[in-house]
Design a protein around this motif. Structure first.
Motif, PDB file in Angstrom:
ATOM      1  N   HIS A 128      -4.499  -1.115   9.531  1.00 53.37           N
ATOM      2  CA  HIS A 128      -4.687  -1.565   8.134  1.00 53.37           C
ATOM      3  C   HIS A 128      -4.279  -3.036   8.002  1.00 53.37           C
ATOM      4  O   HIS A 128      -3.407  -3.403   7.223  1.00 53.37           O
ATOM      5  N   ARG A 155      -0.254  -4.634  -7.967  1.00 52.37           N
ATOM      6  CA  ARG A 155      -0.738  -4.375  -6.601  1.00 52.37           C
ATOM      7  C   ARG A 155      -1.019  -5.696  -5.908  1.00 52.37           C
ATOM      8  O   ARG A 155      -1.688  -6.576  -6.454  1.00 52.37           O
ATOM      9  N   TYR A 156      -0.518  -5.782  -4.700  1.00 49.94           N
ATOM     10  CA  TYR A 156      -0.740  -6.932  -3.817  1.00 49.94           C
ATOM     11  C   TYR A 156      -1.972  -6.561  -2.989  1.00 49.94           C
ATOM     12  O   TYR A 156      -1.857  -5.922  -1.963  1.00 49.94           O
ATOM     13  N   GLY A 157      -3.171  -6.805  -3.545  1.00 46.91           N
ATOM     14  CA  GLY A 157      -4.390  -6.432  -2.855  1.00 46.91           C
ATOM     15  C   GLY A 157      -5.461  -5.981  -3.820  1.00 46.91           C
ATOM     16  O   GLY A 157      -5.272  -5.992  -5.049  1.00 46.91           O
ATOM     17  N   ALA A 158      -6.580  -5.543  -3.239  1.00 49.48           N
ATOM     18  CA  ALA A 158      -7.751  -5.187  -4.041  1.00 49.48           C
ATOM     19  C   ALA A 158      -7.801  -3.696  -4.362  1.00 49.48           C
ATOM     20  O   ALA A 158      -8.232  -3.291  -5.436  1.00 49.48           O
ATOM     21  N   GLY A 159      -7.385  -2.857  -3.417  1.00 53.15           N
ATOM     22  CA  GLY A 159      -7.504  -1.405  -3.592  1.00 53.15           C
ATOM     23  C   GLY A 159      -6.371  -0.858  -4.447  1.00 53.15           C
ATOM     24  O   GLY A 159      -5.213  -1.224  -4.263  1.00 53.15           O
ATOM     25  N   ALA A 179      -6.382  -7.487   5.610  1.00 55.42           N
ATOM     26  CA  ALA A 179      -6.009  -8.568   4.689  1.00 55.42           C
ATOM     27  C   ALA A 179      -4.991  -9.522   5.287  1.00 55.42           C
ATOM     28  O   ALA A 179      -4.571 -10.473   4.629  1.00 55.42           O
ATOM     29  N   HIS A 180      -4.588  -9.259   6.536  1.00 56.25           N
ATOM     30  CA  HIS A 180      -3.460 -10.018   7.057  1.00 56.25           C
ATOM     31  C   HIS A 180      -3.851 -11.285   7.810  1.00 56.25           C
ATOM     32  O   HIS A 180      -3.735 -11.382   9.023  1.00 56.25           O
ATOM     33  N   ASN A 195      -8.466 -11.350  -0.744  1.00 55.63           N
ATOM     34  CA  ASN A 195      -8.476 -11.078   0.704  1.00 55.63           C
ATOM     35  C   ASN A 195      -9.887 -10.776   1.230  1.00 55.63           C
ATOM     36  O   ASN A 195     -10.035 -10.243   2.322  1.00 55.63           O
ATOM     37  N   VAL A 239       0.840  -1.203   0.000  1.00 58.63           N
ATOM     38  CA  VAL A 239       0.000   0.000   0.000  1.00 58.63           C
ATOM     39  C   VAL A 239       0.880   1.260   0.000  1.00 58.63           C
ATOM     40  O   VAL A 239       0.740   2.149   0.828  1.00 58.63           O
ATOM     41  N   ARG A 248     -11.219   2.336   3.158  1.00 56.49           N
ATOM     42  CA  ARG A 248     -10.140   3.327   3.084  1.00 56.49           C
ATOM     43  C   ARG A 248     -10.524   4.521   3.948  1.00 56.49           C
ATOM     44  O   ARG A 248     -11.709   4.888   4.041  1.00 56.49           O
TER      45      ARG A 248
HETATM   46  O1  AKG Z   1      -2.539  -5.214   3.326  1.00 55.07           O
HETATM   47  C1  AKG Z   1      -2.236  -5.067   2.155  1.00 55.07           C
HETATM   48  O2  AKG Z   1      -1.075  -5.034   1.764  1.00 55.07           O
HETATM   49  C2  AKG Z   1      -3.281  -4.892   1.111  1.00 55.07           C
HETATM   50  C3  AKG Z   1      -4.639  -4.806   1.663  1.00 55.07           C
HETATM   51  C4  AKG Z   1      -5.453  -3.756   1.022  1.00 55.07           C
HETATM   52  O3  AKG Z   1      -5.625  -2.688   1.557  1.00 55.07           O
HETATM   53  C5  AKG Z   1      -6.060  -4.008  -0.259  1.00 55.07           C
HETATM   54  O4  AKG Z   1      -6.198  -5.180  -0.673  1.00 55.07           O
HETATM   55  O5  AKG Z   1      -6.453  -3.042  -0.904  1.00 55.07           O
END
Ligand code: AKG
Ligand code: NAI
Length: 318
Positions: free
Chosen positions: A283, A77-81, A286-287, A104, A57, A236
């Motif tokens: 934050h 990007r490692y994630g959805a956002g 996702a963990h 996630n 992020v 967010r």
């Molecule tokens: O924790 C993360 O690195 C990513 C999680 C996140 O905010 C997302 O997937 O958008």
């Protein structure tokens, strides 16, 4: 090939296979040496000669992208956002941006659900009290029979809706791109944002951060909610106006809030810090072992697919 990898949880044992995959593909893999998301200048200092950037992020602004070396072909990007990546700037420079939707969603949904229960029963406050030798047997509220308003009925919102129904909650949702069959099949109701906030004893946010969703929960929307409602935000930070939320907590209009995302991360100076009825997590939605593994596997595959010219269905800017 050189790959920069910045999500700190990519270093977890669950991602051993994904690290091996990248290390066997690339000549050099550089990992995050700071142990936290990167600021723009920190990204630039690490981009020299990089072909693929597997990003946590981090704040990947237009300036970072403009100054990035010509070697950079993909931001995965490692994630959805993807709100912290300036996608128009990347597109202009011919850099593909990929993401890992759905990897996630159970993790975040379960955090949101935990935060609803923890807020309803003041679990952090009671825990602190017992650790201090106190015994305050105070009273909470039940989720059963209450209305949950979900804003954003996508991967996470849908998972939350089903779990809330299993707890006997009525679920109402707002999503301008609504999956109507999901709503119908699951006996839910949908309407505009006002329809949802007016009924929501619990309100949970699951929308991306965009110009349309910035401060969508502001003083005006909070005023429409039932008295003593609870707000949960695992999406967010900028989606809620934090000053307005603080005022509503001060007046007692809002009974409690629980947040995993903030306007400024990490949180150092927030009007919400002083409230013991606000749960704040770093934050961490996702963990979980499962989500970290799934995000890592897909983000690594996306980098390789783009760099080898293979079909990749997770590119946001074809
Ligand atoms: O924790 C993360 O690195 C990513 C999680 C996140 O905010 C997302 O997937 O958008
Ligand atoms: N706390 C954390 O660690 C995490 C936070 N997130 C955040 O949660 C957000 C949602 O994630 P997913 O459910 O996986 O995404 P998703 O894309 O599956 O769902 C988002 C939903 O929001 C809807 N939407 C878009 N604009 C809207 C608007 N203006 N008003 C209402 N609804 C709108 C979309 O139609 C979609 O159904 C992500 O964008 C991300 O910012 C995601 C994963 C981890």
């Amino acid at each position: 090939m050189k790959i920069l990898v910045t999500p700190t949880s990519f270093g977890k044992p669950e991602n051993a296979k994904s690290r091996e995959l990248l290390e066997s593909f690339a000549d050099e893999v550089v990992y995050n040496d700071l142990g936290r998301p990167l600021q723009p200048e920190e990204i630039l200092e690490r981009l020299d000669g990089v072909d693929g950037y597997l990003a946590g992020v981090d704040y990947i602004t237009a300036e970072v992208i403009e100054k990035a070396p010509a070697s950079l072909k993909v931001i995965s990007r490692y994630g959805a956002g993807v709100d912290r990546v300036d996608i128009p700037a990347a597109t202009k420079k011919g850099i593909k941006v990929t993401f890992t939707p759905g990897t996630n969603s159970i993790a975040v949904c379960e955090l949101a659900f935990s935060l609803m229960l923890a807020s309803a029963r003041s679990i952090p406050r009671l825990n602190d009290a017992v650790h201090k030798g106190e015994w305050p047997r105070n009273q909470g509220i039940e989720l059963y029979g209450k209305t949950l308003g979900i804003v954003g009925l996508g991967h996470i919102g849908k998972n939350l809706a089903l779990r809330a129904q299993a707890f006997g909650m009525k679920v109402v949702a707002y999503d301008p791109y609504l999956d109507e069959s999901f709503v119908k099949e699951n006996g839910m109701e949908a309407g505009d944002l006002e329809f949802v906030v007016k009924q929501a004893n619990f309100l949970s946010l699951h929308v991306p951060f965009t110009p349309e969703t910035k401060h969508m929960i502001d003083a005006e929307m909070i005023a429409k909610m039932p008295d003593r409602a609870v707000i949960i935000n695992t999406a967010r930070g900028g989606i809620i106006d934090e000053e307005a939320l603080a005022a509503a907590l001060e007046s007692g209009k809002i009974a409690a809030a629980a947040l995993d995302a903030f306007e400024q991360e990490p949180v150092v100076d927030s009007p919400l810090l002083k409230f013991d009825n606000v749960i704040m997590t770093p934050h961490t939605g996702a963990h979980t072992s499962e989500a970290v593994k799934a995000m890592g596997a897909l983000a690594a595959q996306n980098v390789i697919d783009v760099l080898t010219g293979k079909e990749c269905k997770y590119i946001l800017n074809k």
